[in-house]
Design a protein around this motif. Structure first.
Motif, PDB file in Angstrom:
ATOM      1  N   GLN A 150       0.967  -1.109   0.093  1.00 33.19           N
ATOM      2  CA  GLN A 150       0.090  -0.290  -0.046  1.00 33.19           C
ATOM      3  C   GLN A 150       0.799   1.252   0.091  1.00 33.19           C
ATOM      4  O   GLN A 150       1.776   1.430   0.746  1.00 33.19           O
ATOM      5  CB  GLN A 150      -0.832  -0.010   1.213  1.00 33.19           C
ATOM      6  N   VAL A 151       0.824   2.367  -1.087  1.00 36.49           N
ATOM      7  CA  VAL A 151       1.719   3.305  -1.191  1.00 36.49           C
ATOM      8  C   VAL A 151       0.980   4.404  -0.816  1.00 36.49           C
ATOM      9  O   VAL A 151       1.474   5.608  -0.851  1.00 36.49           O
ATOM     10  CB  VAL A 151       2.220   3.373  -2.433  1.00 36.49           C
ATOM     11  N   THR A 152      -0.498   4.525  -0.331  1.00 37.83           N
ATOM     12  CA  THR A 152      -1.080   6.001  -0.003  1.00 37.83           C
ATOM     13  C   THR A 152      -1.888   5.535   1.018  1.00 37.83           C
ATOM     14  O   THR A 152      -2.285   4.543   1.210  1.00 37.83           O
ATOM     15  CB  THR A 152      -1.928   6.447  -1.281  1.00 37.83           C
ATOM     16  N   GLY A 153      -2.667   6.620   1.802  1.00 34.20           N
ATOM     17  CA  GLY A 153      -3.325   6.538   2.870  1.00 34.20           C
ATOM     18  C   GLY A 153      -4.666   6.796   2.211  1.00 34.20           C
ATOM     19  O   GLY A 153      -5.197   6.640   1.115  1.00 34.20           O
ATOM     20  N   GLY A 154      -5.793   6.973   3.081  1.00 36.76           N
ATOM     21  CA  GLY A 154      -7.178   7.569   2.567  1.00 36.76           C
ATOM     22  C   GLY A 154      -8.011   6.379   2.510  1.00 36.76           C
ATOM     23  O   GLY A 154      -7.594   5.319   3.208  1.00 36.76           O
ATOM     24  N   VAL A 155      -9.268   6.769   2.165  1.00 39.29           N
ATOM     25  CA  VAL A 155     -10.448   5.801   2.247  1.00 39.29           C
ATOM     26  C   VAL A 155     -10.337   4.623   1.138  1.00 39.29           C
ATOM     27  O   VAL A 155     -10.746   3.822   1.318  1.00 39.29           O
ATOM     28  CB  VAL A 155     -11.782   6.590   2.059  1.00 39.29           C
ATOM     29  N   GLU A 156      -9.542   5.059  -0.004  1.00 39.12           N
ATOM     30  CA  GLU A 156      -9.313   4.118  -1.157  1.00 39.12           C
ATOM     31  C   GLU A 156      -7.972   4.115  -1.311  1.00 39.12           C
ATOM     32  O   GLU A 156      -7.563   4.860  -2.307  1.00 39.12           O
ATOM     33  CB  GLU A 156     -10.587   4.372  -2.050  1.00 39.12           C
ATOM     34  N   PRO A 157      -7.048   3.800  -0.720  1.00 40.54           N
ATOM     35  CA  PRO A 157      -5.550   3.725  -1.028  1.00 40.54           C
ATOM     36  C   PRO A 157      -5.290   2.839  -2.289  1.00 40.54           C
ATOM     37  O   PRO A 157      -5.655   2.122  -2.909  1.00 40.54           O
ATOM     38  CB  PRO A 157      -4.848   2.937   0.022  1.00 40.54           C
ATOM     39  N   VAL A 158      -4.115   3.572  -2.899  1.00 40.34           N
ATOM     40  CA  VAL A 158      -3.400   2.912  -4.130  1.00 40.34           C
ATOM     41  C   VAL A 158      -2.432   1.699  -3.587  1.00 40.34           C
ATOM     42  O   VAL A 158      -1.719   1.878  -2.452  1.00 40.34           O
ATOM     43  CB  VAL A 158      -2.679   3.952  -4.829  1.00 40.34           C
ATOM     44  N   ALA A 159      -2.141   0.737  -4.354  1.00 37.89           N
ATOM     45  CA  ALA A 159      -1.241  -0.285  -3.904  1.00 37.89           C
ATOM     46  C   ALA A 159      -0.301  -0.637  -5.292  1.00 37.89           C
ATOM     47  O   ALA A 159      -0.912  -0.328  -6.362  1.00 37.89           O
ATOM     48  CB  ALA A 159      -2.019  -1.375  -3.518  1.00 37.89           C
ATOM     49  N   ARG A 160       0.625  -1.149  -5.110  1.00 39.10           N
ATOM     50  CA  ARG A 160       1.618  -1.703  -6.043  1.00 39.10           C
ATOM     51  C   ARG A 160       1.505  -3.374  -6.020  1.00 39.10           C
ATOM     52  O   ARG A 160       1.646  -3.809  -4.823  1.00 39.10           O
ATOM     53  CB  ARG A 160       3.018  -1.211  -5.847  1.00 39.10           C
ATOM     54  N   ILE A 161       1.607  -3.815  -6.858  1.00 35.41           N
ATOM     55  CA  ILE A 161       1.345  -5.209  -6.974  1.00 35.41           C
ATOM     56  C   ILE A 161       2.804  -5.980  -7.538  1.00 35.41           C
ATOM     57  O   ILE A 161       3.153  -5.484  -8.575  1.00 35.41           O
ATOM     58  CB  ILE A 161       0.228  -5.911  -7.685  1.00 35.41           C
ATOM     59  N   SER A 162       3.254  -6.981  -7.091  1.00 40.38           N
ATOM     60  CA  SER A 162       4.308  -7.808  -7.787  1.00 40.38           C
ATOM     61  C   SER A 162       3.947  -9.312  -7.478  1.00 40.38           C
ATOM     62  O   SER A 162       3.190  -9.663  -6.371  1.00 40.38           O
ATOM     63  CB  SER A 162       5.890  -7.287  -7.288  1.00 40.38           C
ATOM     64  N   THR A 163       4.667 -10.142  -8.218  1.00 36.70           N
ATOM     65  CA  THR A 163       4.527 -11.504  -7.913  1.00 36.70           C
ATOM     66  C   THR A 163       5.359 -12.037  -6.871  1.00 36.70           C
ATOM     67  O   THR A 163       6.041 -11.418  -6.232  1.00 36.70           O
ATOM     68  CB  THR A 163       5.076 -12.354  -8.971  1.00 36.70           C
TER      69      THR A 163
END
Length: 529
Positions: free
Chosen positions: A515-528
């Motif tokens: 998870q790279v941001t906070g807030g009510v709908e955070p952004v995430a980065r995905i890797s295998t």
């Protein structure tokens, strides 16, 4: 004076324009005090709002398609707002128009003095202004327009009765035609309005007027049918019907359904059920006693017609958003009931206090009753979308704007963005400089989709089930691998509710998620993994 309502029934003397203007302006000045306008205008658009907002990004010729879930006139009004981030100004404007219409509704009754008329108008408008349901309707949808049109049509019926003329009847017809362009519920309110006028003129055996009302009603009906079948009906598709299926009760289900829905709506009514019923009865009787029987009949017909179209699966019955017009209309009638009771109380009191003006006493009674109502519902005012433990709206729990803007600032040219389909409309709207392409038809509730031809890096999950989510995540990871070393996968999700929460949790378990941001709908980065 014509007791049938055919002649002017205003008290002698000049019309108190200054009183009316002052009262209306004072009431409108309360709007930004009771409503959290700053949050209303600054909050990001959620799913349903996003596709409404997107309509302004397409050419005018696409409007009949992009406005499928909203009235055509409503979508046209949005284009008059200079900044697309401020589109909820149209919602707020109709909040104000509902207050003005309610003032006209209460004012148009046959009161003994102009002062009492001003008091009644103010009481009716204040009841609409203070209604808790009004405080939660800040979203970019046409529901506040529904309320303004419904109260406005009833006010015009009372105005027609105030001094009968063919011109006034034509104004009512024209208003119904215009109302249908901004509010679909005009098709529910208009038959009640003309039905009230028809019934009263028939009972009074005013045959010439009956013919005039019949012709006017037919003309209005033709316009309503033309707008509905020519424009509005395209929004009536199978997915939309399925979405509202729970609000289309059968005849045998009706008693239990009504009891459940009324119980659900009572918190936003803001008063005990018995008090509400008593004030609605008092308001309807006041309409009759103050020379507006057609308006009284229209008020009584409104819940009947709304129930009929609900059972017929034409329009959702007693749902908080779609039936907002019923709640506001009920508040207006209850406000008239308060004014009627206050006027009678003032008459009785003035027998012992002959030097006190009845209008002043009536105003005092209204102030006490409505002041108590406001005090009891003070926790609803300046509602910002979230009251923990009380109520929340999607405005408070969604924020696809922040996610879209964050990814736009931080993504590299070869990165990939994956998102659920509920985030897609908002992502498209807030990707402000991207080229958009309208895709029709599409099998969702609004009947259209939007494509971004220059964004081959975006993967949109087509559904909410495990198969769709899992396949889309795999595709996004594979696409990132194809686009070169260092490509990252960004995850944006919005309006994740119900079973979709568990679906995403299970699907993401196979990946390393940061998870790279906070807030009510955070952004995430995905890797295998």
């Amino acid at each position: 004076m014509d007791r049938s309502g055919g002649a002017a029934d205003r008290p002698p003397g000049p019309r108190p324009i200054l009183w009316d203007t002052t009262a209306v302006l004072a009431l409108l000045c309360l709007l930004p005090i009771l409503h959290d306008v700053k949050t209303m205008l600054s909050a990001p658009y959620w799913l349903d709002e996003a596709w409404v907002a997107l309509s302004v990004r397409f050419p005018l010729g696409d409007l009949p398609v992009t406005t499928s879930s909203s009235p055509l006139g409503w979508s046209l009004l949005l284009r008059l707002v200079p900044d697309p981030d401020d589109l909820r100004l149209v919602t707020l404007a109709f909040q104000g128009l509902a207050v003005v219409a309610a003032y006209g509704f209460g004012r148009a009754l046959r009161w003994s003095t102009p002062g009492r008329g001003v008091v009644a108008g103010a009481a009716c408008a204040a009841a609409v202004l203070l209604l808790p349901a009004q405080q939660v309707r800040h979203d970019l949808k046409q529901y506040t327009a529904d309320a303004a049109v419904a109260v406005g049509v009833l006010a015009l019926v009372a105005w027609v009765e105030q001094r009968w003329s063919r011109r006034r009847l034509n104004v009512l017809t024209a208003a119904v035609a215009a109302g249908m362009l901004v509010s679909h519920v005009t098709a529910i309110v208009a038959p009640c309005a003309f039905g009230g006028l028809l019934l009263v003129t028939a009972v009074r055996r005013q045959w010439l007027r009956l013919v005039e009302v019949t012709v006017a009603g037919l003309n209005a009906g033709l316009v309503l049918a033309g707008v509905y079948f020519g424009i509005s009906m395209q929004g009536r598709n199978v997915p939309m019907q399925q979405f509202w299926a729970d609000n289309f009760p059968g005849v045998t289900e009706l008693p239990g359904y009504l009891a459940r829905q009324i119980d659900t709506l009572m918190p936003v009514v803001g008063a005990p059920g018995l008090v509400v019923v008593a004030l609605l009865v008092a308001g309807t009787l006041t309409l009759r006693r103050r020379g507006r029987p057609a308006a009284a009949v229209a008020v009584m017909l409104l819940p009947v017609v709304a129930t009929i179209v609900g059972v017929a699966k034409v329009y959702p019955l007693l749902e908080l958003r779609t039936s907002h017009f019923l709640l506001v209309t009920a508040a207006a009638v209850a406000g008239i009931g308060v004014a009627g009771l206050a006027s009678r109380a003032a008459d009785l009191a003035c027998r012992r206090l002959p030097r006190v003006r009845p209008a002043v006493l009536a105003a005092a009674v209204c102030a006490v009753l409505l002041g108590g109502y406001a005090a009891g519902n003070s926790h609803w005012y300046r509602f910002d979308g979230n009251r923990p433990g009380l109520y929340y709206t999607a405005i408070a729990v969604t924020d696809v704007r922040s996610a879209t803007e964050y990814v736009a600032r931080h993504r590299l040219p070869n990165d990939v963005v994956v998102m659920n389909n509920a985030a897609w409309y908002g992502f498209a709207f807030y990707s402000r400089h991207e080229r958009l392409k309208l895709v029709v038809p599409h099998g969702n509730t609004v009947g259209w989709w939007v494509d971004m031809p220059d964004r081959s890096d975006v993967v949109v999950v087509p559904g909410h089930d495990t198969t769709a989510v899992g396949a889309s995540l795999r595709h996004a990871v594979e696409l990132a691998a194809e686009r070169g070393d260092g490509a990252r996968v960004w995850l944006i999700r919005s309006h994740v509710v119900g079973d979709e929460v568990d679906v995403w949790r299970q699907a993401l378990a196979a990946y390393r998620v940061e998870q790279v941001t906070g807030g009510v709908e955070p952004v995430a980065r995905i890797s295998t993994a």
